[in-house]
Structures are given as structure tokens and as C-alpha cells.
Design a protein around this motif. Structure first.
Motif, PDB file in Angstrom:
ATOM      1  N   HIS C 126       0.829  -1.199   0.000  1.00  0.00           N
ATOM      2  CA  HIS C 126       0.000   0.000   0.000  1.00  0.00           C
ATOM      3  C   HIS C 126       0.869   1.257   0.000  1.00  0.00           C
ATOM      4  CE1 HIS C 126      -3.380   2.582   0.756  1.00  0.00           C
ATOM      5  NE2 HIS C 126      -2.878   2.998   1.902  1.00  0.00           N
ATOM      6  N   TRP C 127       1.895   1.209   0.812  1.00  0.00           N
ATOM      7  CA  TRP C 127       2.804   2.336   0.928  1.00  0.00           C
ATOM      8  C   TRP C 127       3.520   2.605  -0.397  1.00  0.00           C
ATOM      9  CZ3 TRP C 127       7.849   2.024   4.230  1.00  0.00           C
ATOM     10  CH2 TRP C 127       8.513   3.246   4.153  1.00  0.00           C
ATOM     11  N   ARG C 129       2.574   1.832  -3.285  1.00  0.00           N
ATOM     12  CA  ARG C 129       1.622   2.317  -4.257  1.00  0.00           C
ATOM     13  C   ARG C 129       1.385   3.818  -4.080  1.00  0.00           C
ATOM     14  NH1 ARG C 129      -2.600  -2.030  -3.989  1.00  0.00           N
ATOM     15  NH2 ARG C 129      -1.125  -3.432  -5.042  1.00  0.00           N
ATOM     16  N   ARG C 130       1.275   4.228  -2.850  1.00  0.00           N
ATOM     17  CA  ARG C 130       1.012   5.640  -2.620  1.00  0.00           C
ATOM     18  C   ARG C 130       2.179   6.513  -3.045  1.00  0.00           C
ATOM     19  NH1 ARG C 130      -1.167   7.307   3.001  1.00  0.00           N
ATOM     20  NH2 ARG C 130       0.247   5.702   3.799  1.00  0.00           N
TER      21      ARG C 130
END
Lengths: 181, 181, 181, 181
Positions: C126-127, C129-130
Motif C-alpha cells: 500500500h505504501w 503504491r502511494r
DNA sequence: AATGAATGAGGATTCATTCAT
DNA sequence: CATGAATGAATCCTCATTCAT
């Protein structure tokens, strides 16, 4: 540190402490800490000698079951006639829970464990089989089975009842279940 | 005006959860947290409705004992002759632990508690007295007593044995202990 | 006892302590006891506020990841041209592990957890991706991806190397990977 | 006359077990007990052959670093032109973490240890220096450095990403960072 | 009336290490 | 030389209960 570094009776002492604790506090009251304190061994000793609480309980109860079977056997050993066997069985019911109800409690705890967890059930079944085999030396199989159940049932009654059945009542029950006529 | 101004079934639900927990995990496995989770009530609710764990167990087991006595009574209700009574008792032994051994376990747990702690012992004695009273409607006192013990003894055998006695064996034992001739 | 009974900053304080501990002792060094001592809360508080060590680590690291993304964003916010974006990225690499290597270590620990256990992997992905999404505001997708990897790779080098690359070397690498010609 | 008068492969076997454990449980999961069990050696053997856990980890990871460098070298050995070198590096990135992510994990664990404790840092720096030296056989120093960082950065991306960059993307990144025009 | 927050005690277990043999 | 025995410290976690709200 200065001790003999190898005390062979340590396991033994621990198991005795476990049995005492089961009798006094119940199987649920057996903890490493309490057992260690009671046996006079360091806490770390517990998990060195036994994998875990279950091994502890199982081994202690196995030893106890052996003891009960031995008592059973000793009682029945002398009987040569059905009459003597019946008298021996009667004596058994009135002998076992004579002490401070310790024996009754231990049996009860074992049953309770057996009702839920496999290794204890196996121990229980093995035990039942052995005591039935002993009875079958003096009685036909079906009778032995009935008698075994009766003995099992008389025990809690004798232990909990305020006014437990006396010896002659027990004898009467034994006679009937074994079909003495 | 009505007191319980919230869900009056909450106590009830909690007690059901307790019984489930005793059956599944044993009396030692009953904790406030687990019970609350199982009953779907907030943790703080537990000590609000019940003084402590003991009140919880005692009340739940009392309810259960009542239930068992009711089953007992229902079974014996229809019997008018000794023969019918004997058949009813036989049915009883084969009914109780038929389910998922839940009943056997609960009884066992109660005995275990009773062997050591007073309030449970009183509950147990009261229970035994009631079931014996029911038997005494159909059998003389001494016979009732013997029969009661036999029932108690057959139960663990039926539950633990790999090859439990069948109904006719039970009937035979009942006949003998009640002196049917 | 006399405290406000409800300290809303307690969770927060615990999480800060966890992050400090991860940085100083490693994720493996985060224990309830140590964290409690460091945060100045009672030991029992730990498992009340957090289900277990994993929730503790995960929540702390999630907060940290959010923080890093925020730094990332702040750095890139002002850039309007590719040239400015490249300069901003260069600054980023030289900003993050400037402190007492704390940031580098935290990232490393997170990667290590992510390599083996699912929830940490999800957090990591997730990180990533951000941060890639942030880069994609200034660079085409493929470039953003390459650039992201480069940033990741420069960090341990800068942290471990006795003679870490200087800012102009970093800038040169950024220029090349983003295809500035 | 020969010193190791017992199994000389014992140290070796222990170190293999350590590496397996690091990969499976993390460096924190390496204990004397677990290692001994896994290597099939007696517990007492551990502290006889190795001073402590640190010596165990350090020696195992040193062996692993040597192995990785050897792979690195083997991949680059055949390359004679810059073009071939670039292709070899691309192959490297796609080779290492192809297996069961074991390699990635081991590298990550080493970095994590290196970030905090000296002997591991030294090992890490030594390793980085060796792999950079290998790259410098084919690329100028600054390029080698950049390339080294890129490789390091691509690895976690390839390992964690759900949709990892394919070989051509890697090749593109390598080309850019090495300034192929 | 009802409950979320809080906590100290104790639960089982794992551990690195020492030491007598 | 090699190792089984032993142990105190520390691990995570569950718990009954109290209390302010």
C-alpha cells in the motif's frame, strides 16, 4: 548449584506434587508455578522435565490409574470362589474413597478431562479395560461389565451423600447385579 | 415501574453461554470475558448481573440440574407398573448422553466441582435427592438407591467406551438391580 | 488510581514508544514490558489497548508509513516542472535518513517483516503504491516506477556506506533514471 | 592427530540450519534450541562450537554473503562488452529472488542487523564493496555505484509487488542508469 | 442502571547459558 | 571432547475485579 546436579527423584517428586494439587485444587489448579513450589523445585525445572502441563497431568494420572488397578488387583487376588469375589468387590467400594476423599476426587477429575480431551480418554478407556479384565477372572463378561458400572456409580454416591449406603447395602447391590441367587 | 428496564433476557442469555462454555471448555474455561463474548453482552455487564464467577457457575448448573430432573420426570411420568418403570429407566440411560456428549460432560463437571467446594456439593446432593425421590415413586427406597447408583455408573461407561453396552444389556442390569424375577 | 481514569493520549504514547523501540532495538525487541516501561503505562495496559504484539507493530508502522508519505508529498508539492520534481526527489533521498538513521532503520524493519508476514506485506505494498502515485504526478508511470526503485536502493547505501554518495551523485542518478536529456 | 575427531560437518550443518531458520522465522527466531533441533545436533553442542548466538548469525550470514557474491561473479564473468554486462546485470535482478523469496529475506535480515549492530554492519559494507568492485570491472566507478543502488532497490520491489516489473522494464532501468545511449 | 477503562497477579512457555560429568 | 541437566529471567497473554462515568 552445589546440589548433586542430577536428582533422579525429581521427576517423581514433581508427579507426586501434581497428584496432590489435582486432589486439592482440581486439574485446573495445576500450574507450573504451584507445582514447582509444592515439589520444591525451581520453576524452570518444570518445562525441562515435562513438555507442558498436559504431559504433567497425563503422566501423573497414568501413575495414579496404575496404582488404583494395583489396589483393585490386590483386593481380588485372594478370592477363589464367586462368593469371595463378591465380598472382595464390596470391600473395594468401601476401601477406595475411605481416605480424605482424595481418590474419589482424582477419579472424578480424570473423567472430566477424559470427557473432553483425547489422550485422557484413551487413558480412561485403557483403565476401564484393565479393571474389567480383572473382574472377568471371577465373573462372566456381561456380569463383569455390569458390575464395573455399578462400582463406578456407587463411588460418587458414597462420596457426596450425607448418609452414604453402608456395607451391607453395597453387598446387596453387588449380589443382585452379579445374579447371586 | 418494571425493574429490569433493559433486556430482561440478558441474564438468561448469559447463563446459556456459561453452560455452553462449561460443555466446550470445562468449568475452568469459564471466564467473564469469554462468557461476555459468547453471550454478546458487554464485559462490564457480567459483574453487574453476577457477583462473580462462582455465582455464574452455580446458577447455570442449577438451571441445568433442573432441566435434567425434568427430563427424568418426563420419562418416568407415564410408567404405572414396575415393568414400565424399568423400561423408562432404561430409556433414560440411553437418552441422556445420546446428544453430543454435552450432558455427560456437564454432569461430570458438576461432580468435580461438588467434590471440592461446598455450594456445588449442596446442589449435587439436592439433585441426587430429587432424582431418588422420583425413583421412589416406582421402587422401594433401597432399590431406588441402588438403581440411582447404577444409572450414574452406566453413564460414563456409555460415554467413554468404544463399544458401549446396548439397550438390552442396560435393561438386563436394571432388571437385576431392581430384583425383577 | 487517582489518575484521570481515561487518558486518550495513552494509545498514542504507546505507539510512539513502539516506534522508538523498533528504531533502537529492532522489531524483535518490542515487548509488552519494554514498551510499557518506555511509555510509562502499566503492563496490563498494553493488552487492553492492543490485541497483541502484532497489532502494536502494525499500527505503529502504519502511522510511520503515513508520516513518510506525508514528507514525500510535502517535498514534491512545490514542484511544477520536471526539473523541479527531480530536484525535489534528490532532496528527499538526502533528507529522510538525515536524522539518527532512525528512518532508515524503521523502513528496513518494515521490509523485513513484510518479507515474511502478510499484514506487513500489505502495508508495504500500500505504501509503495502511494509513493508511486505521488511520483506519477510528475513523471510517466514507467519512469515513476524506476525512480521509486532507485530511491529505495539509494537509502541503504547512504545509511551503511562509510563514504556515502553526495547530493550531486544522487542528482545524477535521478536525472539518468528519469531520462533527462 | 586430526583435530575434529567427531563429525567435521557438524559446524557446517549447524550453519545451514541457521540460514534456514533466518529465512523462515527471521534472525530473532534463531535460538540455540531451534537450531540444534533443526541441525540434528545435541543442544550442548551449540555453545561448544559457537560462543553464542551472535557468532552463529554472523558466521552463517558471512557464508551467505560469500555465496551471493559468487553468484554475482558467475553472472558477470562471461560479459566482455558493456552491452553484455548490462544484460548480465538484468539477469541478476531476475535471478536472485526467483526462488522462494529466500534470498530476498536473508538480505533483508542482514540489512536490518547491519543497521544497528557493528559486526553486521562491517559484514554488509564489505559485501557492498565486493559487489561494487565486480561491477567496476565493467563500468566506471560512479556508474557502478549508481547501478549497485538500483539493483538493491529493484529487489524489494520485485519481491513485494503484486505486479512486479518484467525483465524488459529492468533492462530499461539498467540501460538508463548506466547511460547507454 | 449500566459499562468501558484500567491494572496487577498469575498463566504457560522459551531461552541463553553454566556446569558436572 | 562433548553434552545432558539445570535454572532464573523474560516472553506474550488472560484474567477477575474495581471504578469513574
Amino acid at each position: 548449584m552445589a546440589t548433586g546436579h542430577t536428582d533422579p527423584r525429581r521427576r517423581e517428586r514433581i508427579l507426586t506434587a501434581v497428584l496432590d494439587l489435582i486432589a486439592e485444587e482440581g486439574a485446573a489448579g495445576v500450574s507450573h508455578r504451584r507445582t514447582a513450589a509444592r515439589a520444591g523445585v525451581p520453576l524452570g525445572s518444570m518445562t525441562y522435565h515435562f513438555t507442558g502441563i498436559d504431559e504433567l497431568l497425563l503422566e501423573a494420572l497414568t501413575g495414579y490409574a496404575d496404582h488404583v488397578v494395583a489396589v483393585f488387583e490386590r483386593h481380588l487376588a485372594g478370592a477363589t470362589t464367586p462368593e469371595e469375589a463378591r465380598e472382595a468387590v464390596t470391600g473395594l467400594v468401601h476401601t477406595l474413597p475411605e481416605g480424605p476423599r482424595r481418590d474419589l476426587i482424582l477419579v472424578q477429575e480424570l473423567y472430566t478431562l477424559a470427557a473432553r480431551r483425547e489422550p485422557y480418554r484413551a487413558l480412561c478407556v485403557h483403565w476401564m479395560r484393565r479393571s474389567r479384565a480383572l473382574l472377568e477372572r471371577h465373573f462372566p463378561p456381561d456380569t463383569a461389565r455390569r458390575l464395573d458400572a455399578l462400582i463406578e456409580g456407587l463411588t460418587p454416591h458414597r462420596a457426596l451423600d450425607d448418609d452414604p449406603p453402608d456395607r451391607s447395602a453395597t453387598r446387596e447391590a453387588v449380589d443382585r447385579i452379579t445374579g447371586a441367587d
